[in-house]
Design an enzyme around this catalytic site. Structure first.
Site, short mmCIF file in Angstrom:
data_model
loop_
_atom_site.label_atom_id
_atom_site.label_comp_id
_atom_site.label_asym_id
_atom_site.label_seq_id
_atom_site.Cartn_x
_atom_site.Cartn_y
_atom_site.Cartn_z
N LYS A 112 0.79 -1.24 0.00
CA LYS A 112 0.00 0.00 0.00
C LYS A 112 0.81 1.28 0.00
O LYS A 112 0.28 2.34 -0.30
CB LYS A 112 -0.94 0.02 1.21
CG LYS A 112 -2.06 -1.00 1.06
CD LYS A 112 -3.11 -0.80 2.11
CE LYS A 112 -4.27 -1.74 1.90
NZ LYS A 112 -5.13 -1.83 3.06
N LYS A 192 -7.14 -9.83 -3.75
CA LYS A 192 -8.12 -9.95 -2.67
C LYS A 192 -9.41 -9.18 -3.00
O LYS A 192 -9.33 -8.10 -3.58
CB LYS A 192 -7.46 -9.33 -1.43
CG LYS A 192 -8.04 -9.68 -0.12
CD LYS A 192 -7.22 -9.03 0.98
CE LYS A 192 -7.39 -7.52 1.03
NZ LYS A 192 -6.83 -6.87 2.21
N LYS A 195 -12.84 -3.33 -0.82
CA LYS A 195 -13.86 -2.28 -0.93
C LYS A 195 -13.57 -1.34 -2.09
O LYS A 195 -14.41 -0.55 -2.46
CB LYS A 195 -13.87 -1.46 0.36
CG LYS A 195 -14.36 -2.24 1.57
CD LYS A 195 -14.26 -1.39 2.82
CE LYS A 195 -14.60 -2.16 4.06
NZ LYS A 195 -13.65 -1.95 5.15
P1 TYM Z 1 -10.71 -4.15 6.99
O1 TYM Z 1 -11.60 -3.00 7.27
O2 TYM Z 1 -9.92 -4.13 5.73
O3 TYM Z 1 -11.54 -5.49 6.99
C1 TYM Z 1 -12.36 -5.87 8.08
C2 TYM Z 1 -12.26 -7.38 8.29
O4 TYM Z 1 -12.60 -8.06 7.08
C3 TYM Z 1 -11.58 -8.98 6.71
N1 TYM Z 1 -11.46 -9.02 5.25
C4 TYM Z 1 -11.49 -10.14 4.52
N2 TYM Z 1 -11.63 -11.43 4.86
C5 TYM Z 1 -11.65 -12.35 3.86
N3 TYM Z 1 -11.50 -12.03 2.54
C6 TYM Z 1 -11.35 -10.74 2.16
N4 TYM Z 1 -11.23 -10.43 0.86
C7 TYM Z 1 -11.33 -9.72 3.15
N5 TYM Z 1 -11.22 -8.38 3.13
C8 TYM Z 1 -11.29 -7.96 4.42
C9 TYM Z 1 -10.30 -8.42 7.33
O5 TYM Z 1 -9.34 -9.44 7.55
C10 TYM Z 1 -10.81 -7.83 8.63
O6 TYM Z 1 -10.86 -8.81 9.64
N6 TYM Z 1 -6.66 -3.44 9.85
C11 TYM Z 1 -8.02 -3.93 9.84
C12 TYM Z 1 -8.93 -3.23 10.83
C13 TYM Z 1 -8.42 -3.19 12.24
C14 TYM Z 1 -8.41 -4.29 13.15
C15 TYM Z 1 -7.87 -3.75 14.35
C16 TYM Z 1 -8.79 -5.61 13.05
C17 TYM Z 1 -7.92 -2.10 12.87
N7 TYM Z 1 -7.59 -2.43 14.14
C18 TYM Z 1 -7.69 -4.55 15.48
C19 TYM Z 1 -8.62 -6.42 14.19
C20 TYM Z 1 -8.07 -5.89 15.36
C21 TYM Z 1 -8.61 -3.70 8.46
O7 TYM Z 1 -8.17 -2.87 7.70
O8 TYM Z 1 -9.75 -4.43 8.23
#
Ligand code: TYM
Length: 323
Positions: A112, A192, A195
């Site tokens: 990224k 992947k 969004k």
């Molecule tokens: P984010 O907002 O990108 O996604 C939220 C959750 O969805 C899962 N996810 C997926 N799982 C399977 N296949 C996919 N294509 C896919 N895209 C997204 C992500 O693994 C996530 O669990 N950094 C994190 C947010 C965060 C967080 C935290 C998570 C911030 N602090 C503390 C856990 C604990 C993120 O960007 O998720």
């Protein structure tokens, strides 16, 4: 009783990957008597410089989706990260327990940094994630596969802090399902599902209509063979469809292969599309039926719970640091 923490960014619409990789597990964990914190991580989303005018609307929409997905509100605290300033405070403290090289080695940083302008927020992002998890002393973190490396870093940082100051933080475990932990784009199955608005046909959003969903599955990219077989190397597209079907139906990849043995790709794509539509439709109709006032009052009450837990941890940490 275990403490569970997980987060989701309020950037763009919640998609099928979010549900199958994470939110379904949140729902399950909220139905067991855990202490659950589910956080809309708006501070994390600042790394993408989102439109300030849309921020509040996106946060509320994300909360709505979480409730519509069926999170048990009796056992869960849903709140917005920036409203609890201790997340950022603890992040600063923990940055002193993390090597720059560790951050530079993160796959998401490598992927990224050039895309998002190579700023320090993308580098230090996993420290804020660590603070999110440790601020409530979470034991379990239900996330998709793309967060594995971040979770490992969290465990290392927690251990280093504990080695110096005593047994302050539990060492958190990553929780994920057996399937659906990494959904790929329907159009570009080497990437992947995300969004990002430049791949709308490869992503199934929570508010897609049945027709849109079936259309997206019909045009999903597969391969030139005709065998429905799970093979992540040679058959990325078909494997992704098997994974989706398997996750929603709660069956193994092998069972999916058996069920569709001899079927044509076209028939399989439509059946997966219909299965996904049946899964998404009730979530979207619940989403539309939710009352905004009730959501706002829930968020207010939940914020108090999150604040009090975060303050307690920060007080302990500050005491240990002598500040
Ligand atoms: P984010 O907002 O990108 O996604 C939220 C959750 O969805 C899962 N996810 C997926 N799982 C399977 N296949 C996919 N294509 C896919 N895209 C997204 C992500 O693994 C996530 O669990 N950094 C994190 C947010 C965060 C967080 C935290 C998570 C911030 N602090 C503390 C856990 C604990 C993120 O960007 O998720």
């Amino acid at each position: 009783m275990k403490t569970v923490f997980s987060g989701i960014q309020p950037t763009g619409k919640v998609h099928l990957g979010n549900f199958l990789g994470a939110i379904n597990n949140w729902v399950d964990m909220s139905n067991i008597k855990n202490k659950n914190y589910f956080c809309v991580v708006d501070l994390h989303s600042l790394t993408t410089h989102p439109d300030p005018k849309k921020m509040e609307e996106n946060i509320l929409s994300t909360v709505r989706v979480l409730i519509a997905a069926g999170i048990n509100l009796d056992n869960s605290t849903i709140y917005t990260q920036s409203k609890v300033s201790e997340h950022a405070q603890l992040s600063w403290v923990l940055s002193n327990f993390c090597q720059i090289g560790e951050l530079q080695r993160m796959t998401q940083f490598k992927e990224k940094s050039s895309e998002l302008g190579n700023h320090a927020g993308i580098l230090t992002y996993p420290i804020l994630m660590t603070a999110d998890i440790l601020i409530h002393k979470a034991n379990e973190v239900p996330v998709g596969d793309d967060q594995t490396q971040h979770l490992e870093l969290t465990r290392n940082i927690a251990e280093r802090f504990n080695n110096k100051y005593g047994n302050v933080f539990p060492i958190p475990e990553k929780t994920s399902g057996k399937v659906g932990t990494r959904l790929m784009s329907l159009r570009h199955p080497e990437n992947k599902m995300s969004k990002s608005a430049d791949d709308i046909n490869g992503t199934i959003y929570f508010d897609d209509s049945r027709d849109q969903i079936i259309k997206k599955f019909k045009s999903s990219v597969t391969d030139s063979e005709d065998e429905i077989r799970y093979d992540l190397e040679a058959k990325k597209g078909i494997s992704n469809l098997i994974d989706i079907f398997s996750s929603i139906k709660g069956i193994t990849h092998k069972e999916v292969e058996k069920k569709f043995s001899g079927s044509k790709y076209g028939e399989f794509k439509i059946e997966v599309g219909e299965t996904v539509a049946e899964y998404i439709e009730p979530i979207f109709s619940k989403y539309k039926s939710l009352n905004e006032k009730e959501i706002l009052s829930l968020l207010k009450a939940n914020l108090d719970i999150a604040k009090s837990s975060a303050k307690e941890t920060m007080k302990e940490v500050n005491g240990l640091l002598g500040i």
